[in-house]
Design a protein around this motif. Structure first.
Motif, PDB file in Angstrom:
ATOM      1  N   THR A 123      -3.709  -2.737   7.360  1.00  0.00           N
ATOM      2  CA  THR A 123      -2.492  -2.266   7.071  1.00  0.00           C
ATOM      3  C   THR A 123      -1.903  -1.735   8.449  1.00  0.00           C
ATOM      4  O   THR A 123      -2.281  -1.171   9.307  1.00  0.00           O
ATOM      5  CB  THR A 123      -2.620  -0.945   5.962  1.00  0.00           C
ATOM      6  OG1 THR A 123      -1.471  -0.512   5.721  1.00  0.00           O
ATOM      7  CG2 THR A 123      -3.646   0.084   6.846  1.00  0.00           C
ATOM      8  N   LEU A 124      -0.310  -1.738   8.433  1.00  0.00           N
ATOM      9  CA  LEU A 124       0.613  -1.371   9.672  1.00  0.00           C
ATOM     10  C   LEU A 124       0.284   0.062   9.787  1.00  0.00           C
ATOM     11  O   LEU A 124       0.631   0.422  10.860  1.00  0.00           O
ATOM     12  CB  LEU A 124       1.763  -1.573   9.147  1.00  0.00           C
ATOM     13  CG  LEU A 124       2.107  -3.154   9.233  1.00  0.00           C
ATOM     14  CD1 LEU A 124       3.539  -3.288   8.931  1.00  0.00           C
ATOM     15  CD2 LEU A 124       1.769  -3.970  10.116  1.00  0.00           C
ATOM     16  N   SER A 125      -0.064   1.076   8.676  1.00  0.00           N
ATOM     17  CA  SER A 125      -0.079   2.266   8.928  1.00  0.00           C
ATOM     18  C   SER A 125      -1.281   3.116   8.111  1.00  0.00           C
ATOM     19  O   SER A 125      -1.300   3.015   6.897  1.00  0.00           O
ATOM     20  CB  SER A 125       1.208   3.161   8.589  1.00  0.00           C
ATOM     21  OG  SER A 125       1.167   4.403   9.123  1.00  0.00           O
ATOM     22  N   GLY A 126      -2.170   3.687   8.916  1.00  0.00           N
ATOM     23  CA  GLY A 126      -3.283   4.421   8.172  1.00  0.00           C
ATOM     24  C   GLY A 126      -2.967   5.702   7.868  1.00  0.00           C
ATOM     25  O   GLY A 126      -3.564   6.276   6.976  1.00  0.00           O
ATOM     26  N   GLU A 127      -1.959   6.315   8.656  1.00  0.00           N
ATOM     27  CA  GLU A 127      -1.726   7.827   8.619  1.00  0.00           C
ATOM     28  C   GLU A 127      -0.394   8.084   8.678  1.00  0.00           C
ATOM     29  O   GLU A 127       0.054   9.417   8.596  1.00  0.00           O
ATOM     30  CB  GLU A 127      -2.736   8.688   9.110  1.00  0.00           C
ATOM     31  CG  GLU A 127      -3.311   8.409  10.421  1.00  0.00           C
ATOM     32  CD  GLU A 127      -4.371   9.112  11.099  1.00  0.00           C
ATOM     33  OE1 GLU A 127      -5.297   9.580  10.279  1.00  0.00           O
ATOM     34  OE2 GLU A 127      -4.479   9.342  12.245  1.00  0.00           O
ATOM     35  N   HIS A 128       0.130   7.612   9.955  1.00  0.00           N
ATOM     36  CA  HIS A 128       1.559   7.889  10.298  1.00  0.00           C
ATOM     37  C   HIS A 128       2.661   7.671   9.064  1.00  0.00           C
ATOM     38  O   HIS A 128       3.844   8.442   9.123  1.00  0.00           O
ATOM     39  CB  HIS A 128       1.918   7.118  11.349  1.00  0.00           C
ATOM     40  CG  HIS A 128       1.065   7.856  12.791  1.00  0.00           C
ATOM     41  ND1 HIS A 128       0.945   7.129  13.885  1.00  0.00           N
ATOM     42  CD2 HIS A 128       0.355   8.561  12.749  1.00  0.00           C
ATOM     43  CE1 HIS A 128       0.371   7.679  14.648  1.00  0.00           C
ATOM     44  NE2 HIS A 128      -0.327   8.611  14.052  1.00  0.00           N
ATOM     45  N   GLY A 129       2.726   6.595   8.238  1.00  0.00           N
ATOM     46  CA  GLY A 129       3.772   6.479   7.445  1.00  0.00           C
ATOM     47  C   GLY A 129       4.595   5.273   8.120  1.00  0.00           C
ATOM     48  O   GLY A 129       4.264   5.232   9.370  1.00  0.00           O
ATOM     49  N   THR A 143      -8.606  -1.447   3.077  1.00  0.00           N
ATOM     50  CA  THR A 143      -8.728  -0.297   4.189  1.00  0.00           C
ATOM     51  C   THR A 143      -8.915   1.046   3.836  1.00  0.00           C
ATOM     52  O   THR A 143      -8.512   1.349   2.674  1.00  0.00           O
ATOM     53  CB  THR A 143      -7.401  -0.280   5.186  1.00  0.00           C
ATOM     54  OG1 THR A 143      -6.388  -0.215   4.562  1.00  0.00           O
ATOM     55  CG2 THR A 143      -7.347  -1.564   5.743  1.00  0.00           C
ATOM     56  N   HIS A 144      -9.671   1.793   4.332  1.00  0.00           N
ATOM     57  CA  HIS A 144     -10.009   3.168   3.648  1.00  0.00           C
ATOM     58  C   HIS A 144      -8.734   4.198   3.999  1.00  0.00           C
ATOM     59  O   HIS A 144      -8.719   5.039   2.964  1.00  0.00           O
ATOM     60  CB  HIS A 144     -11.078   3.828   4.674  1.00  0.00           C
ATOM     61  CG  HIS A 144     -12.606   3.116   4.114  1.00  0.00           C
ATOM     62  ND1 HIS A 144     -13.547   3.882   3.998  1.00  0.00           N
ATOM     63  CD2 HIS A 144     -12.818   1.987   3.440  1.00  0.00           C
ATOM     64  CE1 HIS A 144     -14.539   3.107   3.589  1.00  0.00           C
ATOM     65  NE2 HIS A 144     -13.962   1.998   3.118  1.00  0.00           N
ATOM     66  N   LYS A 145      -7.808   3.766   4.839  1.00  0.00           N
ATOM     67  CA  LYS A 145      -6.557   4.535   5.107  1.00  0.00           C
ATOM     68  C   LYS A 145      -5.518   3.651   4.719  1.00  0.00           C
ATOM     69  O   LYS A 145      -5.617   2.540   5.360  1.00  0.00           O
ATOM     70  CB  LYS A 145      -6.539   5.478   6.324  1.00  0.00           C
ATOM     71  CG  LYS A 145      -7.451   6.531   6.318  1.00  0.00           C
ATOM     72  CD  LYS A 145      -7.123   7.349   7.694  1.00  0.00           C
ATOM     73  CE  LYS A 145      -7.955   8.542   8.146  1.00  0.00           C
ATOM     74  NZ  LYS A 145      -7.867   8.698   9.623  1.00  0.00           N
ATOM     75  N   ASN A 146      -4.441   4.035   4.250  1.00  0.00           N
ATOM     76  CA  ASN A 146      -3.203   3.091   4.001  1.00  0.00           C
ATOM     77  C   ASN A 146      -2.215   4.135   3.396  1.00  0.00           C
ATOM     78  O   ASN A 146      -2.190   4.592   2.349  1.00  0.00           O
ATOM     79  CB  ASN A 146      -3.725   2.037   2.839  1.00  0.00           C
ATOM     80  CG  ASN A 146      -2.742   0.966   2.709  1.00  0.00           C
ATOM     81  OD1 ASN A 146      -1.313   1.012   3.511  1.00  0.00           O
ATOM     82  ND2 ASN A 146      -2.794  -0.225   2.075  1.00  0.00           N
ATOM     83  N   VAL A 147      -0.973   4.254   4.234  1.00  0.00           N
ATOM     84  CA  VAL A 147       0.080   4.792   3.735  1.00  0.00           C
ATOM     85  C   VAL A 147       1.345   4.204   3.719  1.00  0.00           C
ATOM     86  O   VAL A 147       2.526   4.778   4.191  1.00  0.00           O
ATOM     87  CB  VAL A 147       0.313   6.070   4.575  1.00  0.00           C
ATOM     88  CG1 VAL A 147      -0.843   7.313   4.106  1.00  0.00           C
ATOM     89  CG2 VAL A 147       0.428   5.909   6.148  1.00  0.00           C
ATOM     90  N   VAL A 148       1.202   2.640   3.819  1.00  0.00           N
ATOM     91  CA  VAL A 148       2.559   1.784   3.572  1.00  0.00           C
ATOM     92  C   VAL A 148       3.071   1.783   2.238  1.00  0.00           C
ATOM     93  O   VAL A 148       2.387   1.256   1.458  1.00  0.00           O
ATOM     94  CB  VAL A 148       2.170   0.464   4.234  1.00  0.00           C
ATOM     95  CG1 VAL A 148       3.385  -0.430   3.956  1.00  0.00           C
ATOM     96  CG2 VAL A 148       1.870   0.677   5.717  1.00  0.00           C
ATOM     97  N   GLY A 149       4.084   2.441   1.757  1.00  0.00           N
ATOM     98  CA  GLY A 149       4.523   2.112   0.386  1.00  0.00           C
ATOM     99  C   GLY A 149       4.021   3.366  -0.502  1.00  0.00           C
ATOM    100  O   GLY A 149       3.204   4.230   0.022  1.00  0.00           O
TER     101      GLY A 149
END
Lengths: 466, 466
Positions: free
Chosen positions: A419-425, B189-195
């Motif tokens: 994923t392009l972002s794990g925590e920054h958004g 992924t365990h972290k993901n904040v896209v969308g």
């Protein structure tokens, strides 16, 4: 996206705002507003105005008015976001939540707290700690960032391996929607399955669905003690083998961080380091927590689990005082990186955990390909790697290569199922890349949901996913 | 709510279904269909037809057709739900996911698995355990229930105190929406904040937003060992003081269960119990897990934390074999309750954790008021109390009192800031009470979201929250 929104404030608009936000509640002086237009992404845009509500009533009136007048609003607290999510890049009034910073309630029996969005995360953590309670999320910005911002971005951090991210600690969200509708999502119970999960929908929604006025957060009992191990390895692959050994032993560490060779080198430039500088290619830092009397045994377990992967050296810290110098080394990676370049693109991609070696090898190769300094480090335990690309923005060629390097990092990440972002958004810095990851159907559904909350698109325009 | 839907299948509809689901893929014989119309709520309704897709392609075609023809569909796997969520009470075709029961992938390095919705939860847990991996959610139905059903209801369980509920273990959901649109929410992924967080929106949505075809689940390293303490107390308040002592000591137990006086008595009617029958008014059962060598110390810590609350007696179990008899006693409460009445209303309210004593005292008083047997037990660690009301449905007066008793339990729960359902969901049994808890604005937003996914309302009609 901003088709039906006004493009500037009229004198009548300003009169309305003066009435609703008397005195210092309204800021229109450009010099005073500038700081409300920037965040930690180093992007900025001048707000049309800044309002500082003291309570929900003002927010309700503001959202009624703004929806009717089609005036864009950008909610914001401490502005520590890394992707420009709080930057009014597409115009609008910044709604600062800094004056809504009361801790309304901390309950040691409910294991719950109620806060306003502007409360600083570290101050909240310190407060609940006095009640022997624990709020685990620990984004790197914790000393400056707000709980409202943390919920709006679903902030992560190092302790996510054992404790999860902000999402796992949001029990309820009270928010005002465009038109002034108040929505109470979730509640104060630790389990709750009545209705669709609006609480998590608000979490990570980046101010696009509503303005938070109250957050109900879950707390845990405060662990009695903790311990840390730092181990240096002759290769990244040995380091990852060490991490695997820890998991295979059935240990779920609180935190599991790594530093790649360049990160180790950069730190050694600004601080005496305990690892052998010539042979160390990667460093692993692990934290565990639990009862005081079992910590020594936990340290032995960690050491045994790491031994087969052949660490060059290993340092232990038992309890916060001994641990702090080890974590200080880890934290230095961020400032140390600037030895490699005065400007930085700080990415936070995540890959399936087992793909970390392949990803980091690939990111380093991409750095060589574009002749750019790429430093990889971060949350090995959950596959969330910080990829920092250092360059000099004054050199147009370097700047162009840095962007190409970033895009290659994104492509590799996605090809590995990441994923392009794990925590920054995604904010504005990753906005243009969202469609690389999310398909048309996903984006259409997200746009539809946005439309339910904010049919006129007044909330944080341009920060969506469609 | 079912205004534009057809009210029965036509011969043309049946011909379409025969074509799409050849052989045993389509069930229309009432005797064979009956089982697909009931669930563990003991409610039932005859499906119009039952289809058993073998893969996503069939589901896509089915949802294209059903949306165009306005035919209601009710997705379902094992039918172990407690609130009638999978019962086609408002008509429609039952879509059984039992033939989609493949574990597609278990990855010990990614700490992730991909499964089809029909996989049985306990079988999945046993499978990942072979890889020294751990899938924590443990609803009581675990041996029979499916992962698809668990995600659709956001199933809870005993281990939620330390590990959270199903929601915390869903990394991604692939679902087919009405019209045949495929949506991939989240990822691996365990972290993901896209969308926006569509993954958690699907979780607990009770089959109203889409039909799941693949779930990506998060796994943890398997803890090496565990230990259990069972303690009996002379009063519920002493029992809760014991629980408080454990949390105050900084211990986050894996599970923290309680049994009230009636539950203890009922169990003693069917099994030899280790606690003093005449003085025991409440029992506390605690589990911890971690490294093998630290378990003995953890047991001592638990015992020390409980001592000030004055337990009548205390039993320890170190490792699964010693623990099992203690947990067997806890599990017996469900069958034992039927000594108090042949029929049961099984509620699963949750209150803010510190309000448990007040809630249970109140539930017991309500039982006395309506001259009905009320047994309280369950997940003390997260405030999720099972309130079982036993009665004889053949006696109309008893049945009426049981319903009044249930409604009084709901009112007290809500007055304490609680929720009508901690883990069962609302389905049809609690559907009529949803508006007691959710306000107009929340329900309007949920209805709007439903409309984005399912504009014609074909998915599980009547199970919404509007």
């Amino acid at each position: 996206m901003t088709g039906n929104l006004v493009s500037a404030l009229t004198p009548a608009h300003l009169r309305f705002l003066e009435g609703l936000f008397p005195g210092e509640g309204l800021v229109t002086d450009p010099a005073a507003m500038a700081v409300y237009g920037a965040d930690s992404s180093r992007r900025s845009a001048m707000p049309w105005a800044v309002v500082r509500p003291k309570g929900e009533e003002q927010i309700v009136e503001l959202l009624k008015w703004a929806d009717a007048e089609r005036v864009p609003l950008v909610p914001r607290s401490r502005g520590t976001g890394m992707s420009g999510g709080a930057v009014p890049a597409f115009g609008g009034i910044v709604v600062s939540c800094l004056w809504m910073n009361r801790v309304l309630d901390v309950d040691a029996d409910d294991f719950a707290a109620e806060v306003e969005p502007g409360v600083v995360t570290a101050e909240f953590q310190a407060l609940v700690q006095k009640h022997r309670l624990f709020y685990p999320p620990d984004p790197a910005s914790i000393k400056m960032s707000s709980l409202g911002g943390n919920v709006a971005t679903c902030a992560g951090g190092m302790r996510a391996v054992k404790y999860g991210v902000t999402r796992e600690y949001v029990l309820g969200v009270r928010a005002v929607l465009p038109g002034g509708r108040i929505v109470n999502a979730g509640g104060r119970t630790h389990k709750n399955v009545v209705g669709l999960d609006l609480t998590r929908l608000f979490t990570g929604s980046c101010g696009t669905l509503g303005v938070f006025t109250k957050l109900t957060l879950k707390l845990l009992p405060l662990p009695e003690s903790s311990a840390t191990v730092l181990a240096a390895f002759p290769s990244l692959h040995d380091c990852l083998a060490g991490a695997r050994g820890v998991f295979r032993a059935g240990i779920l560490p609180t935190a599991m961080e790594f530093l790649d060779a360049k990160a180790c080198w950069a730190i050694s430039q600004i601080r005496e380091v305990p690892w052998p500088k010539d042979t160390t290619q990667a460093v692993l830092v692990l934290k565990v927590d639990g009862g005081r009397e079992t910590m020594a045994a936990e340290l032995s377990r960690l050491e045994r689990a790491l031994a087969p992967s052949g660490p060059l050296c290993l340092f232990q810290g038992l309890g916060p005082e001994e641990e702090e110098p080890l974590w200080e080394l880890r934290r230095l990676v961020s400032p140390a990186g600037f030895h490699l370049g005065v400007d930085k693109l700080g990415e936070d991609v995540a890959v399936p955990r087992g793909k970390t070696a392949q990803a980091v090898d690939g990111f380093q190769a991409i750095g060589r390909e574009f002749d750019t300094h790429v430093v990889c480090y971060g949350h090995l335990g959950d596959g969330n790697t910080h990829v920092n690309i250092f360059y000099d923005a004054k050199d147009p060629d370097q700047a162009a290569r840095a962007v190409k390097c970033k895009e290659a990092v994104f492509r590799l990440t996605l090809s590995l199922g990441g994923t392009l972002s794990g925590e920054h958004g995604t904010g504005i810095t990753k906005g243009p890349y969202v469609s690389w990851q999310l398909g048309e159907n996903e984006r259409a559904v997200m746009a539809g949901i946005k439309n339910v909350f904010d049919p006129n698109g007044i909330l944080n325009p341009g920060k969506g996913w469609s």
